[in-house]
Design a protein around this motif. Structure first.
Motif, mmCIF file in Angstrom:
data_model
loop_
_atom_site.group_PDB
_atom_site.id
_atom_site.type_symbol
_atom_site.label_atom_id
_atom_site.label_comp_id
_atom_site.label_asym_id
_atom_site.label_seq_id
_atom_site.Cartn_x
_atom_site.Cartn_y
_atom_site.Cartn_z
ATOM 1 N N GLN A 1 -22.744 -5.001 -53.493
ATOM 2 C CA GLN A 1 -23.623 -3.996 -54.071
ATOM 3 C C GLN A 1 -23.006 -3.400 -55.331
ATOM 4 O OE1 GLN A 1 -24.342 -1.919 -50.087
ATOM 5 N NE2 GLN A 1 -26.410 -1.901 -50.964
ATOM 6 N N ILE A 2 -23.826 -2.617 -56.063
ATOM 7 C CA ILE A 2 -23.430 -2.205 -57.403
ATOM 8 C C ILE A 2 -22.165 -1.339 -57.398
ATOM 9 C CG2 ILE A 2 -25.051 -0.256 -57.359
ATOM 10 C CD1 ILE A 2 -23.888 -2.292 -60.446
ATOM 11 N N TYR A 3 -22.023 -0.415 -56.441
ATOM 12 C CA TYR A 3 -20.838 0.441 -56.448
ATOM 13 C C TYR A 3 -19.580 -0.388 -56.227
ATOM 14 C CZ TYR A 3 -17.688 4.350 -55.668
ATOM 15 O OH TYR A 3 -16.642 5.241 -55.778
ATOM 16 N N GLU A 4 -19.657 -1.348 -55.299
ATOM 17 C CA GLU A 4 -18.501 -2.208 -55.032
ATOM 18 C C GLU A 4 -18.193 -3.086 -56.247
ATOM 19 O OE1 GLU A 4 -19.565 -0.260 -51.632
ATOM 20 O OE2 GLU A 4 -20.955 -1.563 -52.753
ATOM 21 N N GLU A 5 -19.251 -3.490 -56.959
ATOM 22 C CA GLU A 5 -19.022 -4.303 -58.160
ATOM 23 C C GLU A 5 -18.333 -3.485 -59.253
ATOM 24 O OE1 GLU A 5 -21.366 -6.813 -61.624
ATOM 25 O OE2 GLU A 5 -22.436 -6.331 -59.776
ATOM 26 N N LEU A 6 -18.758 -2.230 -59.410
ATOM 27 C CA LEU A 6 -18.117 -1.374 -60.408
ATOM 28 C C LEU A 6 -16.627 -1.198 -60.102
ATOM 29 C CD1 LEU A 6 -20.789 1.465 -60.878
ATOM 30 C CD2 LEU A 6 -20.432 -0.554 -62.303
ATOM 31 N N LYS A 7 -16.302 -1.047 -58.827
ATOM 32 C CA LYS A 7 -14.895 -0.918 -58.440
ATOM 33 C C LYS A 7 -14.141 -2.211 -58.706
ATOM 34 C CE LYS A 7 -13.275 1.636 -55.212
ATOM 35 N NZ LYS A 7 -12.862 2.275 -53.940
ATOM 36 N N ALA A 8 -14.761 -3.334 -58.363
ATOM 37 C CA ALA A 8 -14.105 -4.628 -58.551
ATOM 38 C C ALA A 8 -13.870 -4.924 -60.029
ATOM 39 C CB ALA A 8 -14.946 -5.734 -57.915
ATOM 40 N N ARG A 9 -14.741 -4.409 -60.878
ATOM 41 C CA ARG A 9 -14.570 -4.620 -62.318
ATOM 42 C C ARG A 9 -13.593 -3.621 -62.935
ATOM 43 N NH1 ARG A 9 -18.109 -8.101 -64.863
ATOM 44 N NH2 ARG A 9 -19.833 -8.880 -63.590
ATOM 45 N N GLY A 10 -13.108 -2.681 -62.148
ATOM 46 C CA GLY A 10 -12.137 -1.705 -62.651
ATOM 47 C C GLY A 10 -12.739 -0.616 -63.500
ATOM 48 N N LEU A 11 -14.027 -0.317 -63.283
ATOM 49 C CA LEU A 11 -14.721 0.631 -64.137
ATOM 50 C C LEU A 11 -14.637 2.082 -63.658
ATOM 51 C CD1 LEU A 11 -17.924 -1.474 -64.884
ATOM 52 C CD2 LEU A 11 -16.139 -0.857 -66.507
ATOM 53 N N ILE A 12 -14.374 2.279 -62.380
ATOM 54 C CA ILE A 12 -14.404 3.639 -61.833
ATOM 55 C C ILE A 12 -13.018 4.269 -61.889
ATOM 56 C CG2 ILE A 12 -14.882 5.039 -59.793
ATOM 57 C CD1 ILE A 12 -16.903 2.922 -58.925
ATOM 58 N N ALA A 13 -12.949 5.468 -62.505
ATOM 59 C CA ALA A 13 -11.673 6.178 -62.597
ATOM 60 C C ALA A 13 -11.594 7.285 -61.547
ATOM 61 C CB ALA A 13 -11.498 6.760 -64.000
ATOM 62 N N GLN A 14 -12.521 8.251 -61.594
ATOM 63 C CA GLN A 14 -12.512 9.379 -60.660
ATOM 64 C C GLN A 14 -13.936 9.660 -60.178
ATOM 65 O OE1 GLN A 14 -9.594 12.719 -61.789
ATOM 66 N NE2 GLN A 14 -10.103 11.890 -63.798
ATOM 67 N N THR B 1 -13.345 4.360 -66.475
ATOM 68 C CA THR B 1 -12.019 4.060 -66.992
ATOM 69 C C THR B 1 -12.074 3.912 -68.510
ATOM 70 O OG1 THR B 1 -11.570 2.821 -64.968
ATOM 71 C CG2 THR B 1 -10.052 2.489 -66.805
ATOM 72 N N LEU B 2 -11.176 4.579 -69.211
ATOM 73 C CA LEU B 2 -11.126 4.427 -70.663
ATOM 74 C C LEU B 2 -10.610 3.032 -71.008
ATOM 75 C CD1 LEU B 2 -9.632 7.884 -71.726
ATOM 76 C CD2 LEU B 2 -12.014 7.155 -71.850
ATOM 77 N N LEU B 3 -11.137 2.476 -72.082
ATOM 78 C CA LEU B 3 -10.761 1.131 -72.498
ATOM 79 C C LEU B 3 -9.461 1.197 -73.290
ATOM 80 C CD1 LEU B 3 -11.717 -1.798 -72.348
ATOM 81 C CD2 LEU B 3 -12.898 -1.449 -74.518
ATOM 82 N N MET B 4 -8.365 0.865 -72.624
ATOM 83 C CA MET B 4 -7.032 0.913 -73.244
ATOM 84 C C MET B 4 -6.435 -0.487 -73.283
ATOM 85 S SD MET B 4 -6.842 4.317 -73.401
ATOM 86 C CE MET B 4 -5.168 4.905 -73.539
ATOM 87 N N ASN B 5 -5.602 -0.745 -74.295
ATOM 88 C CA ASN B 5 -4.907 -2.034 -74.321
ATOM 89 C C ASN B 5 -3.614 -1.947 -73.525
ATOM 90 O OD1 ASN B 5 -2.973 -0.771 -75.938
ATOM 91 N ND2 ASN B 5 -3.730 -1.673 -77.831
#
Length: 409
Positions: free
Chosen positions: A2-15, A218-222
């Motif tokens: 599901q979408i929330y799990e996908e967002l986590k798997a993509r590393g998009l969720i910070a807090q 998550t902020l996009l950092m190198n």
């Protein structure tokens, strides 16, 4: 998945404020959420890109986006991530920038009846009565808590204006207003917005006795810990007039080996199963991954035709070292020349290839600059009007950056 799990798997969720509640809302398509965009320029840039992609992902999962443009907060300026105060814009500039944002966002977000909506906080913030606001909203905020917020702490040493100090209250009021008017129950934003977002959920709780939720991206950092989306000539814009599709493609084609798979996972819409297979890639395969990243993101922002064109030009340059079709170019005028010529340091600065003459000097001394296929060996090298006429000269910086300079007729 599901979408929330996908967002986590993509590393998009910070807090997140309340993970289970947020998970339930977004997975069942019951979230009406907003993300704010302050109109500080007439184009969105790479820093906004992840937020736009998040909105697209959530809308595809059945949730309703509310795009908030800060026509009102733009009068104040967000101090988050700043070491100085933002310059004040005129009302006309703010409105023009808001209009430009809408056009660009329509490539990502589906607006229309029962779909996404765009609102401008100038519609309610500019009508507020100051005394009423102080009594009604100001009483809900603790100055002690506000001063502990990261967005203010980092400004205290150099000085924080009272104007900017009000920004958190304004953003919190936005959430409060949207909750009442549109049933907006969630706010998403960059990780540097966490304190402002908590202010909104707390204001809703104190004024209405109801729950609202916040999640930061998550902020996009190198890999060096620096924000991505900047070049020597400035921000990487989504407007093709400010950053050409080719330059946009090249920015992503040139990301570091350590960053490419993270960017593919966070920014593209490729299936996670396909991306996971790339985790084992190394060496020359990482160049293939960079091409995939650059192509997918250019297609998202500029369309498939421009992505194909940018890819063909990039491959042609590396293969042949000189195809100038669609190459980033700078038109010089007679005023740019001194006694009929322009020095290499001034030329590189004028073309936006370096932020300063000092950087240009360093690159030349290290052998990192070529003009017309010849390595520039002296910082005193200069090029005449005759050399710059017609097709002009192709400048190569390092191994991957090409730029054409020509004298406008």
């Amino acid at each position: 998945m599901q979408i929330y799990e996908e967002l986590k798997a993509r590393g998009l969720i910070a807090q997140v404020t309340d993970e289970e509640e947020i998970r339930e809302l977004v997975n069942t398509g019951k979230a009406t959420f907003y993300i704010g965009f302050d109109p500080t320029a007439d184009s969105l840039h790479v820093g906004h890109f992840m937020a736009l992609c998040l909105m697209k992902r959530l809308q595809m999962a059945g949730n309703r986006p509310v795009v908030l443009v800060g026509g009102g907060t733009g009068y104040i300026g967000d101090p988050s991530g700043r070491t100085d105060m933002r310059s004040m814009m005129t009302p006309e500039t703010i409105q023009h920038n808001c209009d430009c944002f809408k056009k660009q966002m329509e490539r990502f977000i589906d607006f229309g009846e029962g779909k996404a909506i765009m609102v401008n906080n100038a519609d309610w913030l500019l009508k507020l009565n100051y005394i009423d606001l102080l009594r009604d909203v100001g009483a809900c905020f603790s100055v002690n808590n506000m001063l502990r917020a990261e967005c203010y702490k980092q400004r205290m040493e150099k000085g924080l204006s009272f104007l900017e100090f009000n920004y958190m209250i304004m953003q919190s009021y936005d959430f409060y207003h949207l909750f009442q008017e549109y049933g907006c129950n969630m706010q998403f934003g960059g990780d540097d917005q966490w304190s402002n977002m908590l202010g909104g959920t707390e204001l809703i709780r104190r004024k209405l006795g109801k729950d609202a939720y916040a999640m930061t991206i998550t902020l996009l950092m190198n890999s060096e810990g620096k924000k991505m989306g900047k070049t020597a000539s400035g921000a990487v814009w989504l407007d093709p007039q400010k950053t050409s599709p080719y330059e946009f493609y090249q920015y992503w084609r040139n990301v570091g080996d350590a960053d490419v798979l993270k960017c593919i996972r966070m920014l593209t819409f490729l299936p996670l199963e396909e991306i996971d297979k790339m985790d084992a890639w190394e060496g020359a395969q990482l160049n293939t991954a960079k091409e995939i990243l650059a192509y997918e993101l250019t297609k998202l922002v500029h369309g498939e035709e421009e992505a194909n064109k940018a890819q063909e030009v990039a491959r042609g340059l590396f293969a042949k070292g000189g195809d100038t079709a669609n190459m980033p170019s700078t038109a010089l005028s007679a005023e740019d020349l001194t006694d009929g010529s322009i020095g290499i340091l001034d030329l590189m600065l004028r073309c936006g290839l370096v932020p300063s003459k000092g950087e240009a000097r360093r690159l030349v001394q290290q052998g990192g600059v070529e003009v017309a296929g010849e390595k520039v060996k002296e910082i005193s090298a200069a090029f005449t009007a005759e050399q710059l006429s017609g097709e002009g000269l192709v400048i190569k910086k390092g191994k991957k950056v090409f730029h054409r300079a020509y004298l406008a007729s």
